[in-house]
Design an enzyme around this catalytic site. Structure first.
Site, PDB file in Angstrom:
ATOM      1  N   ASP A  64       0.848  -1.184   0.000  1.00  0.00           N
ATOM      2  CA  ASP A  64       0.000   0.000   0.000  1.00  0.00           C
ATOM      3  C   ASP A  64       0.887   1.238   0.000  1.00  0.00           C
ATOM      4  O   ASP A  64       2.091   1.170   0.211  1.00  0.00           O
ATOM      5  CB  ASP A  64      -0.978  -0.004   1.181  1.00  0.00           C
ATOM      6  CG  ASP A  64      -0.300  -0.119   2.527  1.00  0.00           C
ATOM      7  OD1 ASP A  64       0.899   0.190   2.604  1.00  0.00           O
ATOM      8  OD2 ASP A  64      -0.969  -0.506   3.499  1.00  0.00           O
ATOM      9  N   GLY A  76       1.143   3.905   1.860  1.00  0.00           N
ATOM     10  CA  GLY A  76       1.518   4.600   3.072  1.00  0.00           C
ATOM     11  C   GLY A  76       0.572   5.720   3.430  1.00  0.00           C
ATOM     12  O   GLY A  76       0.635   6.283   4.525  1.00  0.00           O
ATOM     13  N   PHE A 102      -2.706   5.767   4.129  1.00  0.00           N
ATOM     14  CA  PHE A 102      -3.596   5.528   5.270  1.00  0.00           C
ATOM     15  C   PHE A 102      -2.847   5.701   6.583  1.00  0.00           C
ATOM     16  O   PHE A 102      -3.357   6.295   7.530  1.00  0.00           O
ATOM     17  CB  PHE A 102      -4.204   4.127   5.184  1.00  0.00           C
ATOM     18  CG  PHE A 102      -5.081   3.783   6.357  1.00  0.00           C
ATOM     19  CD1 PHE A 102      -6.382   4.254   6.423  1.00  0.00           C
ATOM     20  CD2 PHE A 102      -4.607   3.014   7.405  1.00  0.00           C
ATOM     21  CE1 PHE A 102      -7.198   3.954   7.519  1.00  0.00           C
ATOM     22  CE2 PHE A 102      -5.407   2.704   8.499  1.00  0.00           C
ATOM     23  CZ  PHE A 102      -6.708   3.189   8.544  1.00  0.00           C
ATOM     24  N   GLN A 135     -11.745   7.656  -3.805  1.00  0.00           N
ATOM     25  CA  GLN A 135     -12.107   8.276  -2.540  1.00  0.00           C
ATOM     26  C   GLN A 135     -13.383   9.096  -2.745  1.00  0.00           C
ATOM     27  O   GLN A 135     -13.924   9.159  -3.837  1.00  0.00           O
ATOM     28  CB  GLN A 135     -10.969   9.160  -2.022  1.00  0.00           C
ATOM     29  CG  GLN A 135      -9.728   8.397  -1.576  1.00  0.00           C
ATOM     30  CD  GLN A 135      -9.919   7.673  -0.252  1.00  0.00           C
ATOM     31  OE1 GLN A 135     -10.951   7.778   0.403  1.00  0.00           O
ATOM     32  NE2 GLN A 135      -8.898   6.913   0.144  1.00  0.00           N
ATOM     33  N   ASP A 186      -8.231  -7.246   1.786  1.00  0.00           N
ATOM     34  CA  ASP A 186      -7.190  -7.422   2.803  1.00  0.00           C
ATOM     35  C   ASP A 186      -7.746  -6.934   4.129  1.00  0.00           C
ATOM     36  O   ASP A 186      -8.612  -6.059   4.172  1.00  0.00           O
ATOM     37  CB  ASP A 186      -5.930  -6.620   2.463  1.00  0.00           C
ATOM     38  CG  ASP A 186      -6.068  -5.156   2.863  1.00  0.00           C
ATOM     39  OD1 ASP A 186      -5.534  -4.759   3.915  1.00  0.00           O
ATOM     40  OD2 ASP A 186      -6.742  -4.393   2.134  1.00  0.00           O
ATOM     41  N   CYS A 196     -11.864 -29.290   9.473  1.00  0.00           N
ATOM     42  CA  CYS A 196     -10.897 -28.348   8.898  1.00  0.00           C
ATOM     43  C   CYS A 196      -9.590 -29.087   8.615  1.00  0.00           C
ATOM     44  O   CYS A 196      -9.122 -29.882   9.431  1.00  0.00           O
ATOM     45  CB  CYS A 196     -10.658 -27.186   9.858  1.00  0.00           C
ATOM     46  SG  CYS A 196      -9.374 -26.023   9.307  1.00  0.00           S
ATOM     47  N   CYS A 199      -6.635 -27.561   8.056  1.00  0.00           N
ATOM     48  CA  CYS A 199      -5.465 -26.709   8.272  1.00  0.00           C
ATOM     49  C   CYS A 199      -4.442 -27.453   9.136  1.00  0.00           C
ATOM     50  O   CYS A 199      -4.778 -28.417   9.832  1.00  0.00           O
ATOM     51  CB  CYS A 199      -5.868 -25.387   8.920  1.00  0.00           C
ATOM     52  SG  CYS A 199      -6.102 -25.429  10.713  1.00  0.00           S
ATOM     53  N   CYS A 204      -5.629 -27.679  12.947  1.00  0.00           N
ATOM     54  CA  CYS A 204      -6.734 -28.589  13.266  1.00  0.00           C
ATOM     55  C   CYS A 204      -6.362 -30.052  13.052  1.00  0.00           C
ATOM     56  O   CYS A 204      -6.943 -30.933  13.680  1.00  0.00           O
ATOM     57  CB  CYS A 204      -7.968 -28.218  12.435  1.00  0.00           C
ATOM     58  SG  CYS A 204      -8.742 -26.654  12.949  1.00  0.00           S
ATOM     59  N   HIS A 255      -4.627 -20.944  11.801  1.00  0.00           N
ATOM     60  CA  HIS A 255      -5.968 -21.446  11.502  1.00  0.00           C
ATOM     61  C   HIS A 255      -6.812 -20.368  10.838  1.00  0.00           C
ATOM     62  O   HIS A 255      -7.496 -20.628   9.833  1.00  0.00           O
ATOM     63  CB  HIS A 255      -6.675 -21.938  12.760  1.00  0.00           C
ATOM     64  CG  HIS A 255      -8.143 -22.167  12.530  1.00  0.00           C
ATOM     65  ND1 HIS A 255      -8.639 -23.301  11.926  1.00  0.00           N
ATOM     66  CD2 HIS A 255      -9.231 -21.361  12.770  1.00  0.00           C
ATOM     67  CE1 HIS A 255      -9.961 -23.199  11.804  1.00  0.00           C
ATOM     68  NE2 HIS A 255     -10.337 -22.036  12.323  1.00  0.00           N
TER      69      HIS A 255
END
Length: 376
Positions: A89, A91, A93, A194, A271, A309, A311, A314, A340
Site C-alpha cells: 500500500d 503509506g 492511510f 475516494q 485485505d 478443517c 489446516c 486442526c 488457523h
C-alpha cells in the site's frame, strides 16, 4: 493482465497475472505489515495455508528497516523469502491515521514518525520510489484517506488533489520502471477511489480515475467507522462506474460476512488484519461462527478448532491444548490461532470461487453471509 472468467450475478471469478505468479480472484491478501505476518507466521507458512498474495506496508517498511536497505537485499521478495505476488500500500492511510502532527500541501504530506518522532515528507514521488525499492508486484497510488463523515467541500478538494497525485504517481512509476537497475520493472499501479460517503463524489471520482486505464482500482476510505450498510451502499455506487475488465479492490475489509457481501456486489480483492489480530487474542473463525478459546468451556475440549478443517493446526492440536497455551501466555498460542484463521480466510475464498464457477454463489451467500460472523 486480468481475465474475467465467469460471473454469477455481480460476483466475478477472475485471473490476474503478475510478475511473481497468477492470482485467482476473488482473493484475500494476507497482511504482513512489516514483511511478516503478526503471530509468528513466516513466508514458509504462507504456501501451506493457501496464501496467494502477501501485503506489506510502505510507511512501516520505510520507517524500519528502510526501503533502501531492503533494496540492497534484492527487494522484498528476497528479503522475506516469498516468491509469490506482493502488494504494497502507498503509506497514505498510515500517514493520516498514525501521524499526530501532519501538514498537507499540494506537494504531499509532512508528518512526524509515530516510531521516533522524526520529521518525514511523503508525496506521490516519494511513495512510488519507496515501493519501487521494495519491488512489489502491485503498488498503490498515494492518496488521502478521508475521514467519515467529512465536510463536502473538504472532500471535493481532497479528491481533486488525490487525482492530481495519481497523475504524478503514474509519471514517476513509469520513470522508475524504465531504469536499468529497478528491482521489478514490471511493477503495476492501482488507483484508489475516494469521496467519503457522498454518492455523487464517489461516482465522479471513479469515472475520472478510470480514464487513466490502470491495471486495477481500489475503493479506499471505507471500513473506518461508518455503518456496514453505508459501506455496502458506497461499494454499489462505485462498482457501477468501475471498469469491468480490471480488478476491484476493497481496502481494509473485512469479516468473512463483509467479504461475501462485497463479492456479491462485484469486488475481487480484499485485505484485513482481522484474522491475525483476532487470532492473537484467541478468537477463531469456524464454519459455524467465531469461538473464543479463552472460554472455560474449551478447557477439556479435545476437538480441533473446527471439525473437518484441514489446516495444519486442526490436523494436530485440540482446543483444550491451544486454550492452555493462551492461559500460559505461550507464544505458540497466537501462532496456532493465526495459522488457523488465515487458512480459514484463504479456504473461504477458494469456496467462493468454486461457488461462482458453479453458478451457486447466491445460495452460498444466503447460507454463510451471516453465520460466519456470529459469535458462539
Amino acid at each position: 493482465m486480468f481475465t474475467l472468467l465467469k460471473t454469477d450475478g455481480y460476483a466475478r471469478r477472475g485471473r490476474f497475472v503478475t510478475p511473481h505468479g497468477i492470482i485467482e480472484t476473488p482473493v484475500f491478501m494476507n497482511v504482513g505489515t512489516s514483511a511478516a505476518i503478526k503471530g509468528a507466521v513466516s513466508s514458509l507458512d504462507l504456501r501451506e495455508i493457501g496464501c496467494q498474495v502477501e501485503l506489506s506496508n510502505t510507511y512501516h517498511l520505510h520507517i524500519r528497516p528502510g526501503d533502501e536497505l531492503i533494496r540492497s537485499q534484492g527487494g522484498l521478495h528476497r528479503f522475506m523469502n516469498w516468491d509469490g505476488p506482493i502488494l504494497t500500500d502507498s503509506g497514505g492511510f498510515q500517514v493520516f491515521s498514525l501521524a499526530a502532527l501532519r501538514k498537507i500541501t499540494e506537494e504531499g504530506v509532512a508528518f512526524n514518525s509515530h516510531f521516533d518522532g522524526k520529521r518525514i515528507f511523503m508525496g506521490p514521488e516519494e511513495s512510488m520510489k519507496i515501493q519501487s525499492n521494495l519491488g512489489s508486484d502491485i503498488a498503490m497510488a498515494f492518496d488521502e484517506c478521508i475521514e467519515n463523515p467529512a465536510p463536502r467541500k473538504y472532500v471535493e478538494n481532497s479528491i481533486n488533489r488525490t487525482t492530481r497525485w495519481l497523475e504524478r504517481c503514474i509519471k514517476k512509476l513509469d520513470e522508475l520502471n524504465s531504469l536499468s537497475d529497478t528491482i521489478n520493472p514490471a511493477q503495476m499501479l492501482f488507483g484508489i477511489n475516494q469521496g467519503s460517503t457522498y454518492d455523487d463524489l464517489r461516482a465522479d471520482h471513479m469515472k475520472r480515475i478510470s480514464e487513466f486505464d490502470l491495471p486495477g482500482y481500489a475503493i479506499g476510505g471505507l471500513a473506518v467507522g461508518e455503518k456496514t450498510e453505508v459501506m455496502y451502499h458506497i461499494v454499489e455506487v462505485v462498482i457501477e462506474f468501475a471498469p469491468v475488465n480490471k480488478p476491484r479492490y476493497l481496502m481494509g475489509v473485512g469479516t468473512p460476512g463483509n467479504i461475501i457481501e462485497a463479492v456479491y456486489r462485484g469486488v475481487d480483492f480484499f485485505d484485513c488484519v482481522i484474522p491475525t489480530r483476532n487470532g492473537r487474542h484467541g478468537h477463531c473463525f469456524t464454519k459455524d461462527g467465531i469461538i473464543n478459546l479463552n472460554n472455560e468451556k474449551y478447557s477439556l475440549d479435545s476437538s480441533p478448532i473446527e471439525e473437518g478443517c484441514n489446516c495444519p493446526v486442526c490436523r494436530n492440536f485440540s482446543r483444550a491444548y491451544i486454550r492452555h497455551l493462551f492461559k500460559a501466555k505461550e507464544m505458540l498460542s497466537g501462532r496456532l490461532a493465526v495459522l488457523h484463521n488465515l487458512w480459514f480466510y484463504n479456504n473461504l475464498m477458494s469456496k467462493i470461487r468454486i461457488a461462482i464457477e458453479e453458478d451457486r454463489f447466491i445460495e452460498f451467500r444466503n447460507t454463510y453471509s451471516e453465520i460466519l460472523d456470529r459469535r458462539i
